[in-house]
Motif scaffolding. Structure first.
Motif, PDB file in Angstrom:
ATOM      1  N   ASP A 136       0.130  -1.848  11.001  1.00 24.06           N
ATOM      2  CA  ASP A 136       0.478  -2.031   9.594  1.00 24.06           C
ATOM      3  C   ASP A 136       1.863  -1.468   9.292  1.00 24.06           C
ATOM      4  OD1 ASP A 136      -1.888  -3.298   9.141  1.00 24.06           O
ATOM      5  OD2 ASP A 136      -2.853  -1.633   8.118  1.00 24.06           O
ATOM      6  N   ASP A 137       2.137  -0.239   9.753  1.00 21.48           N
ATOM      7  CA  ASP A 137       3.450   0.351   9.502  1.00 21.48           C
ATOM      8  C   ASP A 137       4.554  -0.444  10.192  1.00 21.48           C
ATOM      9  OD1 ASP A 137       2.355   2.290   7.949  1.00 21.48           O
ATOM     10  OD2 ASP A 137       3.004   3.995   9.155  1.00 21.48           O
ATOM     11  N   ALA A 138       4.295  -0.906  11.406  1.00 24.76           N
ATOM     12  CA  ALA A 138       5.296  -1.701  12.128  1.00 24.76           C
ATOM     13  C   ALA A 138       5.603  -2.984  11.367  1.00 24.76           C
ATOM     14  CB  ALA A 138       4.798  -2.016  13.531  1.00 24.76           C
ATOM     15  N   CYS A 391      15.565  -3.484  -1.315  1.00 28.09           N
ATOM     16  CA  CYS A 391      14.793  -4.405  -0.490  1.00 28.09           C
ATOM     17  C   CYS A 391      13.454  -4.685  -1.146  1.00 28.09           C
ATOM     18  CB  CYS A 391      14.582  -3.828   0.919  1.00 28.09           C
ATOM     19  SG  CYS A 391      13.509  -2.359   0.979  1.00 28.09           S
ATOM     20  N   ILE A 392      12.781  -5.693  -0.612  1.00 29.92           N
ATOM     21  CA  ILE A 392      11.401  -6.000  -0.981  1.00 29.92           C
ATOM     22  C   ILE A 392      10.533  -5.546   0.176  1.00 29.92           C
ATOM     23  CG2 ILE A 392       9.773  -7.848  -1.525  1.00 29.92           C
ATOM     24  CD1 ILE A 392      12.253  -9.425  -2.561  1.00 29.92           C
ATOM     25  N   ALA A 393       9.618  -4.641  -0.088  1.00 27.93           N
ATOM     26  CA  ALA A 393       8.794  -4.063   0.979  1.00 27.93           C
ATOM     27  C   ALA A 393       7.445  -3.665   0.417  1.00 27.93           C
ATOM     28  CB  ALA A 393       9.492  -2.855   1.605  1.00 27.93           C
ATOM     29  N   ALA A 394       6.505  -3.425   1.328  1.00 25.88           N
ATOM     30  CA  ALA A 394       5.160  -3.027   0.930  1.00 25.88           C
ATOM     31  C   ALA A 394       5.201  -1.692   0.194  1.00 25.88           C
ATOM     32  CB  ALA A 394       4.262  -2.932   2.157  1.00 25.88           C
ATOM     33  N   ALA A 395       4.572  -1.639  -0.983  1.00 26.74           N
ATOM     34  CA  ALA A 395       4.564  -0.406  -1.764  1.00 26.74           C
ATOM     35  C   ALA A 395       3.896   0.727  -0.987  1.00 26.74           C
ATOM     36  CB  ALA A 395       3.859  -0.643  -3.097  1.00 26.74           C
ATOM     37  N   ARG A 396       2.878   0.408  -0.210  1.00 27.53           N
ATOM     38  CA  ARG A 396       2.165   1.441   0.533  1.00 27.53           C
ATOM     39  C   ARG A 396       3.040   2.117   1.580  1.00 27.53           C
ATOM     40  NH1 ARG A 396       1.307  -0.127   5.532  1.00 27.53           N
ATOM     41  NH2 ARG A 396      -0.198   1.528   5.938  1.00 27.53           N
ATOM     42  N   PHE A 397       4.057   1.395   2.067  1.00 30.96           N
ATOM     43  CA  PHE A 397       4.913   1.929   3.125  1.00 30.96           C
ATOM     44  C   PHE A 397       6.128   2.667   2.578  1.00 30.96           C
ATOM     45  CE2 PHE A 397       8.220   1.157   6.509  1.00 30.96           C
ATOM     46  CZ  PHE A 397       7.633   1.961   7.482  1.00 30.96           C
ATOM     47  N   SER A 398       6.384   2.575   1.277  1.00 30.74           N
ATOM     48  CA  SER A 398       7.621   3.120   0.714  1.00 30.74           C
ATOM     49  C   SER A 398       7.828   4.610   0.999  1.00 30.74           C
ATOM     50  CB  SER A 398       7.693   2.841  -0.792  1.00 30.74           C
ATOM     51  OG  SER A 398       6.626   3.468  -1.478  1.00 30.74           O
ATOM     52  N   PRO A 399       6.790   5.468   1.019  1.00 34.36           N
ATOM     53  CA  PRO A 399       7.063   6.879   1.322  1.00 34.36           C
ATOM     54  C   PRO A 399       7.564   7.114   2.749  1.00 34.36           C
ATOM     55  CG  PRO A 399       4.932   6.629   0.218  1.00 34.36           C
ATOM     56  CD  PRO A 399       5.377   5.261   0.634  1.00 34.36           C
ATOM     57  N   ARG A 400       7.331   6.170   3.654  1.00 40.82           N
ATOM     58  CA  ARG A 400       7.716   6.350   5.057  1.00 40.82           C
ATOM     59  C   ARG A 400       8.882   5.453   5.477  1.00 40.82           C
ATOM     60  NH1 ARG A 400       2.444   5.997   4.553  1.00 40.82           N
ATOM     61  NH2 ARG A 400       2.223   3.874   5.352  1.00 40.82           N
ATOM     62  N   LEU A 401       9.350   4.606   4.567  1.00 43.71           N
ATOM     63  CA  LEU A 401      10.354   3.607   4.942  1.00 43.71           C
ATOM     64  C   LEU A 401      11.668   4.253   5.377  1.00 43.71           C
ATOM     65  CD1 LEU A 401      10.962   0.277   3.108  1.00 43.71           C
ATOM     66  CD2 LEU A 401      12.895   1.670   3.758  1.00 43.71           C
ATOM     67  N   GLU A 402      12.216   5.165   4.575  1.00 47.85           N
ATOM     68  CA  GLU A 402      13.513   5.749   4.907  1.00 47.85           C
ATOM     69  C   GLU A 402      13.429   6.572   6.193  1.00 47.85           C
ATOM     70  OE1 GLU A 402      17.433   6.881   4.898  1.00 47.85           O
ATOM     71  OE2 GLU A 402      15.790   8.283   5.186  1.00 47.85           O
TER      72      GLU A 402
END
Length: 481
Positions: A136-138, A391-402
């Protein structure tokens, strides 16, 4: 001779006059809180009562292969959008929406059989370099990296995607695990007709060698300045790279060492020796051909720049400039097409994200779209800085994106080989991450609302510990067409 490891003095930015930031009228104010504690305040809005230049707004369904690729061929687009053949010039906006559990992106490839190699290279990058621990994260990381939308030039009733050997195909990539991705993907299509007030142009950019070149003035001049000054309201300027061996990006226009370091980072992020023969069926063309394909997917083939109402100038930030990134060895001539299209509304947001991380600005963008009164169209989001992204990205992943992108571009490189070091160890890595994610993203609008992929949000990504040069505030321009 200065050692490449020795810190260099940065060009004196304080002595360069900051250009005037437009005040667009009528102005309103409001605020929307983000999850990181920052705030986005709407500073000003410009409305345009011109007729919409949307010629068609529909969706199509694209079947996915077992590997997770779907091909949006010219024949498919002509069947879904018969208006395309009647469009002399314009822009076709495509966006991955429903299906594939929301974890999909759109890109361009010169050959259909490159899709398997690109997917393998991207999945390797997400696991080995970004450190994504699960499927999921990938998938969420790769969606943010590649991007969910494309703005493609139209000329003579067809997509103008290069000629001859450089002809390219639109490819949908699903990053969800094989058992979760499903068999098809919804692509939202919005066709803008340039004949209703738009202006098209083309220019040729020349490079002497592989690397990054500041090409801002020449790229912008593809559309005559008189046409931009004649605008009756806000607009967008779409630039698109016709050739598969190069890409376009926005980044630092001041210190040439930034371009040197960026090219060095490209070689580390996409190492040629791991691509040739192992992943691609084109080893006879050289390892640089394989790397060029992947880098173009990562960096992008086009830009959508906001144009202001008052003086017909592109609203890039003080330190932003258009770059040509040449990914092949040797000199080359690269064709860039441009399309100037009028917009219905344009607004400026002022954001303080509070430090490195992400901020959800979806509600602010949605409010601007609602006030613009556009039923079907596209909202373009643009950040006027070189060490922040949107960007457009999954909200659930936003804390780990950067953090994931920081793994791809580690701060250790500041000490290992960077030349641009005078502004701190978070600066040059911020420039690289901004180029990978992008300074602009676009969202289709349907029935007056944003049409985002399932579970996705519009995110501002701050790459520096305390904001950009001289200020922690970030400016974002939202243009609604």
């Amino acid at each position: 001779t200065t050692s490449p490891l020795a810190p260099r003095a940065a060009p004196n930015k304080q002595r360069q006059q900051r250009p005037h930031v437009q005040t667009l009228l009528p102005s309103t104010s409001g605020a929307a809180a983000g999850p990181t504690g920052g705030r986005a305040a709407r500073r000003s809005v410009s409305w345009c009562r011109m007729a919409s230049c949307v010629a068609a707004a529909r969706s199509l369904t694209v079947p996915l292969t077992a590997e997770g690729a779907g091909f949006v061929t010219t024949a498919v687009l002509r069947d879904a959008l018969p208006e395309l053949q009647a469009t002399s010039h314009g822009v076709l906006h495509l966006s991955a929406a429903g299906g594939a559990r929301g974890r999909a992106a759109l890109t361009l490839l010169p050959r259909a059989d490159d899709a398997r190699g690109v997917l393998a290279a991207l999945r390797r990058l997400s696991s080995e370099q970004a450190g994504c621990s699960g499927d999921d994260d990938a998938a969420d990381f790769l969606q943010a990296l590649v991007g969910v939308s494309l703005a493609l030039p139209v000329a003579g009733g067809a997509l103008a995607l290069g000629t001859g050997r450089e002809q390219q195909e639109v490819v949908a990539l699903s990053f969800a695990a094989e058992g979760d991705r499903g068999s098809e993907l919804e692509v939202v299509c919005t066709l803008f007709e340039g004949g209703r007030g738009g202006t098209a142009g083309q220019t040729t950019l020349r490079t002497q060698r592989r690397g990054c070149t500041l090409s801002h003035d020449q790229a912008i001049s593809a559309v005559p300045a008189a046409a931009m000054r004649a605008l009756q309201g806000p607009a967008t300027l779409s630039l698109w790279m016709q050739d598969a061996g190069a890409s376009l990006t926005l980044n630092e226009n001041c210190d040439p060492d930034v371009r040197h370091d960026m090219a060095a980072c490209f070689r580390r992020i996409v190492p040629e020796d791991k691509l040739q023969r192992a992943l691609f069926a084109r080893a006879d063309e050289g390892a640089d051909a394989c790397a060029a394909i992947v880098l173009r997917v990562l960096v992008g083939s086009g830009l959508c720049l906001p144009v202001g109402q008052q003086d017909g100038r592109v609203c890039t930030g003080t330190w932003q400039g258009v770059w040509l990134n040449e990914h092949r060895n040797g000199p080359a001539e690269r064709a860039v097409t441009a399309e100037l299209l009028p917009a219905r509304a344009q607004a400026t947001l002022s954001v303080n994200a509070g430090g490195r991380g992400t901020m959800d600005i979806t509600s602010s963008v949605d409010a601007i779209v609602a006030e613009a009164g556009v039923d079907d169209g596209v909202a373009h989001v643009f950040v006027r800085h070189t060490s922040a992204s949107c960007c457009i990205a999954a909200a659930r992943f936003s804390p780990r994106l950067e953090d994931a992108f920081s793994n791809v571009v580690p701060r250790a490189w500041h000490y290992d080989f960077f030349r641009h070091t005078a502004e701190g160890e978070d600066d040059m890595v911020g420039h690289v991450k901004s180029t990978l994610i992008g300074a602009t993203c676009s969202v289709p609008v349907r029935s007056g609302q944003l049409r985002l992929p399932d579970g996705a949000a519009v995110l501002l990504v701050e790459h520096r510990d305390g904001g950009g040069f001289g200020s922690s505030s970030r400016q974002i321009i939202v243009t609604v067409q």
